[in-house]
Design an enzyme around this catalytic site. Structure first.
Site, PDB file in Angstrom:
ATOM      1  N   CYS A   1      -2.261  19.592  14.674  1.00 35.90           N
ATOM      2  CA  CYS A   1      -2.059  20.873  15.327  1.00 35.90           C
ATOM      3  C   CYS A   1      -1.421  21.883  14.366  1.00 35.90           C
ATOM      4  O   CYS A   1      -0.502  21.558  13.629  1.00 35.90           O
ATOM      5  CB  CYS A   1      -1.196  20.791  16.579  1.00 35.90           C
ATOM      6  SG  CYS A   1      -1.988  19.889  17.897  1.00 35.90           S
TER       7      CYS A   1
ATOM      8  N   ARG B   1      -4.412  20.129   8.150  1.00 37.36           N
ATOM      9  CA  ARG B   1      -3.539  19.334   9.013  1.00 37.36           C
ATOM     10  C   ARG B   1      -4.351  18.481   9.984  1.00 37.36           C
ATOM     11  O   ARG B   1      -3.820  17.513  10.530  1.00 37.36           O
ATOM     12  CB  ARG B   1      -2.599  20.253   9.821  1.00 37.36           C
ATOM     13  CG  ARG B   1      -1.558  20.946   8.965  1.00 37.36           C
ATOM     14  CD  ARG B   1      -0.759  21.956   9.769  1.00 37.36           C
ATOM     15  NE  ARG B   1       0.070  21.340  10.792  1.00 37.36           N
ATOM     16  CZ  ARG B   1       1.290  20.853  10.594  1.00 37.36           C
ATOM     17  NH1 ARG B   1       1.813  20.896   9.385  1.00 37.36           N
ATOM     18  NH2 ARG B   1       1.972  20.326  11.578  1.00 37.36           N
TER      19      ARG B   1
ATOM     20  N   TRP C   1      -5.354  19.106  17.646  1.00 43.24           N
ATOM     21  CA  TRP C   1      -5.800  17.727  17.420  1.00 43.24           C
ATOM     22  C   TRP C   1      -5.493  17.005  18.725  1.00 43.24           C
ATOM     23  O   TRP C   1      -4.337  16.820  19.089  1.00 43.24           O
ATOM     24  CB  TRP C   1      -5.023  17.125  16.259  1.00 43.24           C
ATOM     25  CG  TRP C   1      -5.588  15.848  15.724  1.00 43.24           C
ATOM     26  CD1 TRP C   1      -6.536  15.708  14.748  1.00 43.24           C
ATOM     27  CD2 TRP C   1      -5.212  14.513  16.110  1.00 43.24           C
ATOM     28  NE1 TRP C   1      -6.790  14.381  14.510  1.00 43.24           N
ATOM     29  CE2 TRP C   1      -5.999  13.618  15.335  1.00 43.24           C
ATOM     30  CE3 TRP C   1      -4.322  13.979  17.035  1.00 43.24           C
ATOM     31  CZ2 TRP C   1      -5.902  12.238  15.449  1.00 43.24           C
ATOM     32  CZ3 TRP C   1      -4.227  12.604  17.153  1.00 43.24           C
ATOM     33  CH2 TRP C   1      -5.007  11.749  16.371  1.00 43.24           C
TER      34      TRP C   1
ATOM     35  N   ASN D   1       2.574  22.739  19.435  1.00 44.27           N
ATOM     36  CA  ASN D   1       2.302  21.611  18.544  1.00 44.27           C
ATOM     37  C   ASN D   1       3.249  20.491  18.967  1.00 44.27           C
ATOM     38  O   ASN D   1       4.423  20.736  19.202  1.00 44.27           O
ATOM     39  CB  ASN D   1       2.590  22.042  17.091  1.00 44.27           C
ATOM     40  CG  ASN D   1       2.566  20.886  16.112  1.00 44.27           C
ATOM     41  OD1 ASN D   1       2.028  19.821  16.406  1.00 44.27           O
ATOM     42  ND2 ASN D   1       3.143  21.105  14.940  1.00 44.27           N
ATOM     43  N   GLY D   2       2.734  19.256  19.108  1.00 47.67           N
ATOM     44  CA  GLY D   2       3.599  18.143  19.478  1.00 47.67           C
ATOM     45  C   GLY D   2       3.289  17.645  20.874  1.00 47.67           C
ATOM     46  O   GLY D   2       2.197  17.886  21.401  1.00 47.67           O
TER      47      GLY D   2
ATOM     48  N   GLU E   1      -3.774   1.018  -2.768  1.00 47.49           N
ATOM     49  CA  GLU E   1      -3.953   2.473  -2.757  1.00 47.49           C
ATOM     50  C   GLU E   1      -5.385   2.850  -3.161  1.00 47.49           C
ATOM     51  O   GLU E   1      -5.997   3.726  -2.545  1.00 47.49           O
ATOM     52  CB  GLU E   1      -2.917   3.112  -3.697  1.00 47.49           C
ATOM     53  CG  GLU E   1      -3.012   4.600  -3.866  1.00 47.49           C
ATOM     54  CD  GLU E   1      -2.937   5.405  -2.557  1.00 47.49           C
ATOM     55  OE1 GLU E   1      -2.612   4.839  -1.506  1.00 47.49           O
ATOM     56  OE2 GLU E   1      -3.244   6.606  -2.626  1.00 47.49           O
TER      57      GLU E   1
ATOM     58  N   LYS F   1      -7.982   4.872  -0.776  1.00 40.62           N
ATOM     59  CA  LYS F   1      -8.628   6.132  -1.190  1.00 40.62           C
ATOM     60  C   LYS F   1     -10.134   6.040  -0.962  1.00 40.62           C
ATOM     61  O   LYS F   1     -10.734   6.950  -0.417  1.00 40.62           O
ATOM     62  CB  LYS F   1      -8.363   6.441  -2.679  1.00 40.62           C
ATOM     63  CG  LYS F   1      -6.985   6.876  -3.006  1.00 40.62           C
ATOM     64  CD  LYS F   1      -6.640   8.297  -2.607  1.00 40.62           C
ATOM     65  CE  LYS F   1      -5.981   8.344  -1.258  1.00 40.62           C
ATOM     66  NZ  LYS F   1      -4.569   8.225  -1.154  1.00 40.62           N
TER      67      LYS F   1
ATOM     68  N   GLU G   1     -11.075   5.916   2.908  1.00 40.44           N
ATOM     69  CA  GLU G   1     -10.795   7.092   3.744  1.00 40.44           C
ATOM     70  C   GLU G   1     -11.656   8.288   3.388  1.00 40.44           C
ATOM     71  O   GLU G   1     -11.920   9.131   4.238  1.00 40.44           O
ATOM     72  CB  GLU G   1      -9.310   7.458   3.727  1.00 40.44           C
ATOM     73  CG  GLU G   1      -8.784   7.982   2.423  1.00 40.44           C
ATOM     74  CD  GLU G   1      -7.305   8.309   2.477  1.00 40.44           C
ATOM     75  OE1 GLU G   1      -6.772   8.529   3.563  1.00 40.44           O
ATOM     76  OE2 GLU G   1      -6.679   8.330   1.400  1.00 40.44           O
TER      77      GLU G   1
ATOM     78  N   HIS H   1      -7.781 -17.855  -0.671  1.00 37.72           N
ATOM     79  CA  HIS H   1      -7.413 -18.283   0.679  1.00 37.72           C
ATOM     80  C   HIS H   1      -8.234 -17.566   1.746  1.00 37.72           C
ATOM     81  O   HIS H   1      -7.844 -17.542   2.898  1.00 37.72           O
ATOM     82  CB  HIS H   1      -5.912 -18.040   0.912  1.00 37.72           C
ATOM     83  CG  HIS H   1      -5.057 -18.782  -0.063  1.00 37.72           C
ATOM     84  ND1 HIS H   1      -4.917 -20.152  -0.049  1.00 37.72           N
ATOM     85  CD2 HIS H   1      -4.352 -18.344  -1.127  1.00 37.72           C
ATOM     86  CE1 HIS H   1      -4.131 -20.525  -1.048  1.00 37.72           C
ATOM     87  NE2 HIS H   1      -3.771 -19.447  -1.718  1.00 37.72           N
TER      88      HIS H   1
ATOM     89  N   LYS I   1      -3.661  15.368   7.948  1.00 39.64           N
ATOM     90  CA  LYS I   1      -2.733  15.294   6.816  1.00 39.64           C
ATOM     91  C   LYS I   1      -1.330  14.926   7.286  1.00 39.64           C
ATOM     92  O   LYS I   1      -0.603  14.231   6.587  1.00 39.64           O
ATOM     93  CB  LYS I   1      -2.713  16.649   6.097  1.00 39.64           C
ATOM     94  CG  LYS I   1      -1.819  16.709   4.883  1.00 39.64           C
ATOM     95  CD  LYS I   1      -2.485  16.091   3.689  1.00 39.64           C
ATOM     96  CE  LYS I   1      -1.615  16.114   2.453  1.00 39.64           C
ATOM     97  NZ  LYS I   1      -2.019  15.044   1.519  1.00 39.64           N
TER      98      LYS I   1
HETATM   99  C1  F6R Z   1      -3.743   8.648   2.663  1.00 37.84           C
HETATM  100  C2  F6R Z   1      -2.631   9.401   3.190  1.00 37.84           C
HETATM  101  C3  F6R Z   1      -1.874   8.822   4.323  1.00 37.84           C
HETATM  102  C4  F6R Z   1      -0.399   9.234   4.247  1.00 37.84           C
HETATM  103  C5  F6R Z   1       0.347   8.772   5.503  1.00 37.84           C
HETATM  104  C6  F6R Z   1       1.814   9.074   5.429  1.00 37.84           C
HETATM  105  O1  F6R Z   1      -4.336   9.289   1.579  1.00 37.84           O
HETATM  106  O2  F6R Z   1      -2.350  10.477   2.747  1.00 37.84           O
HETATM  107  O3  F6R Z   1      -1.993   7.445   4.379  1.00 37.84           O
HETATM  108  O4  F6R Z   1       0.162   8.680   3.111  1.00 37.84           O
HETATM  109  O5  F6R Z   1      -0.205   9.427   6.614  1.00 37.84           O
HETATM  110  O6  F6R Z   1       2.050  10.428   5.260  1.00 37.84           O
HETATM  111  P1  F6R Z   1       3.452  10.971   4.801  1.00 37.84           P
HETATM  112  O7  F6R Z   1       3.662  10.569   3.399  1.00 37.84           O
HETATM  113  O8  F6R Z   1       3.344  12.452   4.966  1.00 37.84           O
HETATM  114  O9  F6R Z   1       4.455  10.358   5.711  1.00 37.84           O
END
Ligand code: F6R
Length: 608
Positions: free
Chosen positions: A2, A27, A74, A100-101, A481, A485, A488, A504, A603
């Site tokens: 949001c 966002r 959202w 928002n929220g 990681e 990447k 996603e 295993h 985000k």
């Molecule tokens: C993946 C990504 C997410 C964030 C997660 C935590 O690329 O960006 O997995 O790392 O949502 O976000 P923060 O760091 O803002 O708490």
């Protein structure tokens, strides 16, 4: 999740609000809307889907009003639909709000309001806010907002405007972000700074339960009781072009290339030429650091991976037991915490709800909390005892890149500081690692300048339906990681495993030509990893290895190698993750995916 944008000034607000919403797209949202305050009426448009639909709908509005609200939603309570999109209006159509929220007690409030004759037009929790305001309008909008706040449970930020008080927006927040942009004869309200960064670099950061009364010529802030509070304006630490792609095809690519600067800025002033660390800006006393008996790291997603990578150095160099847990699990496991357990909460946005709850729970149990975040004034900075800032600049790509490497660098700085304060490691070892850390930005730059072979590998494997990632020791977090990447941003299923665990179970997935990405930079377990690579090759699977530049022996062993500059094993994860970011990026582009806004992702994850 949001996004709120509000504008009150002297220019027509519609294009300013719409472009602000564009800048908050990252966002995450599934519908959007706009309300402009016209003489004696509200002009409202809402649309499902991306902002192009709202822009098309707003064409017909063509408002010249200088006051209005915009929103990207959202969906949480109620599906994405035009009726559920914000702004929401009161029964009389004279008050408009964007939220928002989550309003947790919305069900009982809604029943109560319906009982008093209010007519609801959406399924959202947010709509109760505007009907509550409507009931309290006797003393004006600001007083009505204050009365409303007193009735709400949950975490939310909202803005309200009314045709009966043109030129006024009232905003408030409770555990959700809302900042005021201070312009010259015009003011902005937004969930995040990028919304107004091209108009002003001055802002007022609101605290929980502040009520901001915003007019074109200024902002007055009070508490919920109406008592004045002082919130001085401050300078935004980001450049105006931070929210622009600056010639790159996507934000994600730009941010991958910004990593040397992000890391160097995070280290600046905290690490001298001799490897000495100064973390006096963080605010944790040496006395507390000496007393610590345990460290808990809590985080989500990519931030969790940064914590996992650094946890090895933290335990080995500072000789403190380290436990790491995803925040969404930590908060429900009833962890054993005390004043000698430091909780390090990692969250680039400073807004991730699970991480924030984990922080509050830790403090309530008496444990000191250190927040590692990239965002000044974010909720995490308020809920922590001490804050270690990364200085990665604004990150807009939904997939985190530069904030991740900056987090690992910051955690290694903290490790060196803690080890020194506790006298836990030989000084010459700490100096060696500290000096090497200073060179990491150049190492990352060197790889970005010359990543030979990467495009060919992406081309060769981009149509595969599954990738396995393996790593050990600090390389384990790197492989997690890399796998995150790829999945996603390209939607290709991936699995990441500690290489020693492969036999295993996951080894059953391997077949002739299956791509297996192995993080094989130098480190104490490199010989063990070589055995794991042999096991993969024996199943005729392909190995794409990330290895140090002068490791030529691995060329014989792996199907393809991504060579990175050799650096200290504690720091290798920072460099080794870069080819994995780029590999995921290239594959996603080859498969035609929207890397900056992958489907279903936001985000900032402000819901549980
Ligand atoms: C993946 C990504 C997410 C964030 C997660 C935590 O690329 O960006 O997995 O790392 O949502 O976000 P923060 O760091 O803002 O708490």
């Amino acid at each position: 999740m949001c996004g709120i944008v509000g504008y009150v000034g002297r220019r027509p607000g519609q294009p300013i609000i719409l472009s602000g919403l564009r800048r908050l797209e990252y966002r995450g949202y599934d519908s959007a809307g706009l309300a402009m305050v016209e003489p004696d009426r509200l002009a409202v448009v809402r649309a499902v889907g991306n902002l192009d639909s709202l822009f098309a709908a707003a064409d017909g509005l063509d408002s010249s009003s200088c006051t209005g609200l915009g929103h990207t939603r959202w969906a949480t309570h109620g599906r994405p639909s035009e009726e559920n999109a914000h702004p929401h209006q009161d029964c009389g159509g004279r008050i408009s709000i964007v939220v928002n929220g989550i309003v947790e007690n919305y069900k009982s409030l809604r029943e109560e309001l319906v009982g008093r004759g209010h007519v609801f037009t959406s399924e959202t929790d947010a709509e109760v806010v505007v009907h509550l305001i409507e009931e309290h309008m006797g003393d004006g909008l600001a007083a009505a907002v204050r009365e409303t706040v007193a009735r709400l449970d949950g975490h939310y930020a909202f803005c309200a405007t009314s045709v009966d008080e043109p030129g006024l927006i009232v905003g408030t927040r409770h555990e959700a972000p809302l900042v005021v942009g201070v312009g010259d004869g015009e003011m902005f309200l937004a969930s995040a700074i990028p919304a107004f960064l091209c108009h002003t670099k001055r802002m007022v950061v609101l605290e929980d339960d502040d009520v901001a009364v915003v007019r074109a010529d200024g902002v007055t802030v009070t508490d919920v009781a109406g008592g004045p509070v002082d919130r001085p304006a401050q300078e935004v630490p980001w450049d105006d072009d931070a929210a622009e792609k600056g010639g790159y095809e996507t934000f994600m690519l730009k941010e991958i290339y910004e990593q040397p600067t992000a890391i160097a800025d995070t280290l600046a002033g905290r690490l001298d030429d001799d490897g000495g660390v100064d973390l006096s800006d963080v605010g944790l006393s040496d006395d507390l650091l000496r007393r610590l008996r345990r460290i808990y790291i809590v985080a989500c997603g990519t931030s969790y991976h940064a914590g996992l990578v650094a946890s090895y150095a933290l335990e080995r160099l500072a000789r403190v037991p380290v436990q790491i847990e995803v925040a969404s699990e930590f908060r429900y496991r009833d962890p054993v915490l005390d004043a000698e357990t430091l909780v390090i909460a990692i969250t680039q946005s400073g807004e991730t709800l699970d991480t924030l709850v984990a922080m509050r729970l830790s403090r309530a149990a008496g444990a000191p909390v250190l927040a590692l975040t990239n965002i000044m004034g974010s909720q995490a900075t308020r809920d922590a005892d001490a804050v270690l800032f990364t200085r990665a600049g604004l990150e807009i790509g939904v997939a985190a890149t530069k904030t991740h490497t900056a987090q690992v660098a910051a955690l290694l700085l903290f490790t060196l500081h803690l080890a020194e304060v506790r006298g836990a490691a030989p000084t010459d070892e700490l100096i060696r690692v500290g000096r090497a850390l200073r060179n990491v930005p150049q190492d990352v730059q060197a790889y970005l300048d010359n990543h030979r072979g990467l495009d060919e590998i992406a081309e060769r494997y981009h149509d595969r339906r599954f990738f396995l990632y393996l790593g050990r020791h600090t390389g384990f977090g790197v492989c997690l990681e890399g796998a995150l990447k790829l999945k996603e941003i390209s939607y290709i299923p991936t699995e990441a495993y500690a290489a020693g665990e492969m036999k295993h179970g996951p080894i059953a997935l391997l077949d002739e030509g299956s791509p297996v990405v192995v993080v094989a930079t130098d480190g104490p377990v490199y010989p063990k990893l070589v055995s794991n690579i042999e096991e993969v090759r024996a199943r005729k699977a392909d190995v794409i290895a990330v290895a140090s530049e002068d490791n030529t022996a691995i060329d014989e062993l792996a199907t393809a190698v991504l060579h990175v500059p050799r650096c200290d094993p504690w720091l290798a994860p920072i460099v080794a993750v870069v080819p994995l970011q780029l590999l995921a990026y290239r594959i996603a582009r080859l498969t035609g995916c929207d890397v900056d806004q992958p489907r279903n992702l936001a985000k900032t994850v402000t819901v549980e």
